[in-house]
Design a protein around this motif. Structure first.
Motif, PDB file in Angstrom:
ATOM      1  N   GLN A   1       0.817  -1.217   0.000  1.00  0.00           N
ATOM      2  CA  GLN A   1       0.000   0.000   0.000  1.00  0.00           C
ATOM      3  C   GLN A   1       0.850   1.266   0.000  1.00  0.00           C
ATOM      4  OE1 GLN A   1      -3.097  -0.413   3.058  1.00  0.00           O
ATOM      5  NE2 GLN A   1      -2.981  -2.590   2.636  1.00  0.00           N
ATOM      6  N   MET A   2       2.121   1.098  -0.276  1.00  0.00           N
ATOM      7  CA  MET A   2       2.998   2.262  -0.440  1.00  0.00           C
ATOM      8  C   MET A   2       3.405   2.325  -1.909  1.00  0.00           C
ATOM      9  SD  MET A   2       5.278   1.794   2.994  1.00  0.00           S
ATOM     10  CE  MET A   2       5.851   3.403   3.445  1.00  0.00           C
TER      11      MET A   2
ATOM     12  N   ARG B   1       7.010   4.071 -12.951  1.00  0.00           N
ATOM     13  CA  ARG B   1       5.928   3.635 -12.057  1.00  0.00           C
ATOM     14  C   ARG B   1       6.035   4.275 -10.672  1.00  0.00           C
ATOM     15  NH1 ARG B   1       4.313   1.774 -16.194  1.00  0.00           N
ATOM     16  NH2 ARG B   1       4.303  -0.390 -16.891  1.00  0.00           N
TER      17      ARG B   1
ATOM     18  N   ASP C   1       4.878   6.639  -8.830  1.00  0.00           N
ATOM     19  CA  ASP C   1       3.755   6.990  -7.958  1.00  0.00           C
ATOM     20  C   ASP C   1       2.689   5.903  -7.901  1.00  0.00           C
ATOM     21  OD1 ASP C   1       4.818   9.477  -7.187  1.00  0.00           O
ATOM     22  OD2 ASP C   1       4.277  10.294  -9.141  1.00  0.00           O
ATOM     23  N   GLN C   2       2.988   4.767  -8.503  1.00  0.00           N
ATOM     24  CA  GLN C   2       2.021   3.670  -8.489  1.00  0.00           C
ATOM     25  C   GLN C   2       2.188   2.848  -7.208  1.00  0.00           C
ATOM     26  OE1 GLN C   2       1.786   1.977 -12.359  1.00  0.00           O
ATOM     27  NE2 GLN C   2       0.932   0.038 -11.607  1.00  0.00           N
ATOM     28  N   LEU C   3       1.072   2.290  -6.707  1.00  0.00           N
ATOM     29  CA  LEU C   3       1.166   1.450  -5.519  1.00  0.00           C
ATOM     30  C   LEU C   3       1.933   0.171  -5.866  1.00  0.00           C
ATOM     31  CD1 LEU C   3      -2.401   1.617  -3.895  1.00  0.00           C
ATOM     32  CD2 LEU C   3      -0.333   2.823  -3.231  1.00  0.00           C
TER      33      LEU C   3
ATOM     34  N   SER D   1       0.130  -2.916  -6.994  1.00  0.00           N
ATOM     35  CA  SER D   1      -0.552  -2.936  -8.287  1.00  0.00           C
ATOM     36  C   SER D   1       0.408  -3.200  -9.447  1.00  0.00           C
ATOM     37  CB  SER D   1      -1.277  -1.605  -8.510  1.00  0.00           C
ATOM     38  OG  SER D   1      -0.332  -0.579  -8.745  1.00  0.00           O
TER      39      SER D   1
END
Lengths: 298, 242
Positions: B101-102, B136, B138-140, B143
């Motif tokens: 979740q980071m 990527r 800023d992507q969790l 994901s």
């Protein structure tokens, strides 16, 4: 049937107490995220905040700001002691989380009794931070202390957000909550993080206690209702989510205030627990569990 | 077949002596010894349930273990996991062990927990190895695709400036092409002087990278040999090279 003024007044009152529930709920989340433990002694930090601040004011006669500045670290130390004396030894001996959670409940009762024996059962309070008032908007009265609660609550949420997203320690705490083993493998001292979590959580409780005491009395036994309602707020918000706990606290506070006006004071807790049951029935992971998880799979 | 580290002349990067671990009454890892030299890439092979992951967990103290550990000759037996990380012993767990979740950025920043002053420089060097992570940021983490997650796990470990990088099944669940790419990166890291201890199911790939092999079975190292020696051990060659 309550009038519009009573309705609006109850919402105002509910927002104030709801923010306090929210802060207590955030305290639950901070410890839970760092350790997986639900600290049922969370409410006593609220009680200690009020009691210590009142004692400093009445016994030492020091200015309010000094009393506040002294109270917060003193109560934070109680959180550190709880972690060192109860939680850590039990964890080292391989106690189950359930046993540790039960121990925090025992700690709550113990601290309450020690407070009773030390300070007596006399309810205590102190003057609002800003004298005068209340502010009248039409027929709705808003005590100045509510603005302190709102302002400090908003500031705390902002500071917590900055702490958890912008600081090395805050990020490390979040990392511990998501994968403790991976955090250790990157050199994060998980035991120290737990200590920080207990101190932070106790400090939050203390601030809540300091803020709420002028609007109502504090006594050795006020921790339990604050703890229970803070716990409900955290569950409603999706346990472990600080923002959810705050929103859950606000919802709960307003709902309780409306229940008092519409149905009578006896229905305050009935309304809270009924709301909790309904939420859990339709949103088993809390109302805000889906927020912040918007995975961008590709 | 085992060669004691002390006979090698040089002080090993990591040496484990009679390390063992149990889960309750079950001894998952019997007293066993191994060593990794400076700049060496060593792989551990063995069937499922042989104790490979337990060995890795015992070496990093994620699982309580008996026996002695030495890092560059210094006794580090009593050190906990996070203190081992301070010495530069960093492990990428099986399953990658990300903070789902980071964001990618936050995972990398947390990787530099011990070297926060060098975060930007470290991140730049990670992006040189894994440019896709930069796209990527800023992507969790949760994901990302499997391959990207593994890149992030290794990239995050590199942020911690490892002296010894331990990897448990880094190619697990990855498409062959991606697995080849990831393992190729390990060769590059090894060229840069990072010691690597690799547990890998894709034995032929691992054997192409490694200089030395430990074979583990039933919770004990049963063979230690140089990679090119494995061909002369017909039973091992039949099992691991095909």
């Amino acid at each position: 049937m309550p009038s519009l003024v009573e309705f609006l007044q109850s919402i105002v009152n509910g927002v104030g107490v709801g923010l306090i529930y929210g802060l207590v709920g955030i305290g639950f989340c901070v410890i839970y995220n760092a350790s997986g433990i639900v600290n049922f002694a969370q409410g006593v930090f609220v009680m200690l905040g009020g009691m210590v601040c009142e004692t400093l004011l009445s016994q030492l006669g020091i200015p309010l700001i000094v009393a506040v500045v002294l109270t917060i670290p003193l109560v934070a130390i109680s959180g550190i002691v709880m972690e060192l004396a109860i939680v850590r030894p039990m964890m080292h001996r391989g106690a189950t989380l359930f046993a540790i959670i039960l121990a925090t409940l025992a700690a709550q009762i113990m601290i309450e009794r020690i407070t009773l024996l030390t300070f007596g059962d006399r309810p205590r309070t102190y003057h609002e931070f800003t004298t005068g008032g209340p502010l009248k908007i039409g027929d709705v009265a808003i005590g100045y202390q509510l603005f302190w609660i709102l302002g400090c609550g908003a500031l705390l949420v902002l500071l917590l957000w900055l702490f958890f997203t912008r600081t090395r320690t805050g990020r490390a705490l979040r990392a511990c909550s998501q994968n403790r083993e991976a955090a250790q493998l990157l050199g994060i001292p998980v035991a120290r993080m737990m200590l920080i979590a207990f101190a932070l959580s106790a400090a939050l409780g203390a601030i809540a206690g300091i803020l709420v005491t002028p609007t109502q009395y504090t006594a050795y036994n006020v921790g339990t209702p604050f703890g229970v309602n803070g716990f409900i707020a955290a569950i409603i918000g999706g346990f472990g989510r600080a923002g959810g706990a705050l929103a859950g606290g606000l919802l709960l506070g307003v709902l309780q205030a409306l229940a008092i006006v519409a149905l009578g004071a006896g229905f305050k807790n009935v309304a809270a627990l009924s709301f909790l049951l309904v939420v859990l029935l339709f949103f088993p992971n809390g109302l805000f569990a889906g927020f912040g998880k918007s995975a961008k799979a590709h | 077949m085992s060669v004691p580290a002390s006979d090698k002349g040089n002080v090993p990067l990591l040496e484990a002596r009679d390390i063992s671990a149990s889960y309750g009454q079950v001894q998952a890892l019997k007293p066993t010894s191994l060593h990794i030299a400076e700049g060496e890439l060593v792989t551990i092979l063995g069937p499922n349930g042989a104790g490979k992951t337990t060995l890795m967990r015992a070496l990093t103290r994620l699982t309580a273990s008996k026996g002695n550990l030495f890092f560059r000759g210094e006794d580090i037996t009593g050190l906990s996991t996070h203190r081992l990380a301070r010495r530069g012993i960093i492990m990428v767990q099986e399953g990658r062990g990300l903070f789902p979740q980071m964001s990618v950025r936050e995972n990398l920043v947390i990787g530099a927990f011990l070297h926060s002053a060098e975060t930007d420089a470290q991140m730049t060097s990670v992006f040189e190895l894994f440019p896709r992570l930069k796209e990527r940021l800023d992507q969790l983490a949760g994901s990302l695709s499997g391959g990207e997650q593994q890149m992030l796990a290794i990239g995050r470990a590199l942020m911690a400036k490892p002296q010894l990088l331990m990897l448990d099944e880094p190619s697990l669940g990855l498409a062959p092409r991606v697995a080849f790419e990831i393992l190729g990166t390990l060769r590059e890291l090894n060229r840069r002087g990072i010691g690597i201890l690799l547990v890998e199911q894709k034995a032929p790939l691992a054997l192409k990278l490694a200089q030395r092999v430990y074979v583990i079975a039933l919770g004990k190292i049963v063979a230690e040999l140089k990679t090119d020696e494995i061909k002369s051990h017909h039973d091992l060659a039949r099992y691991y090279l095909h």
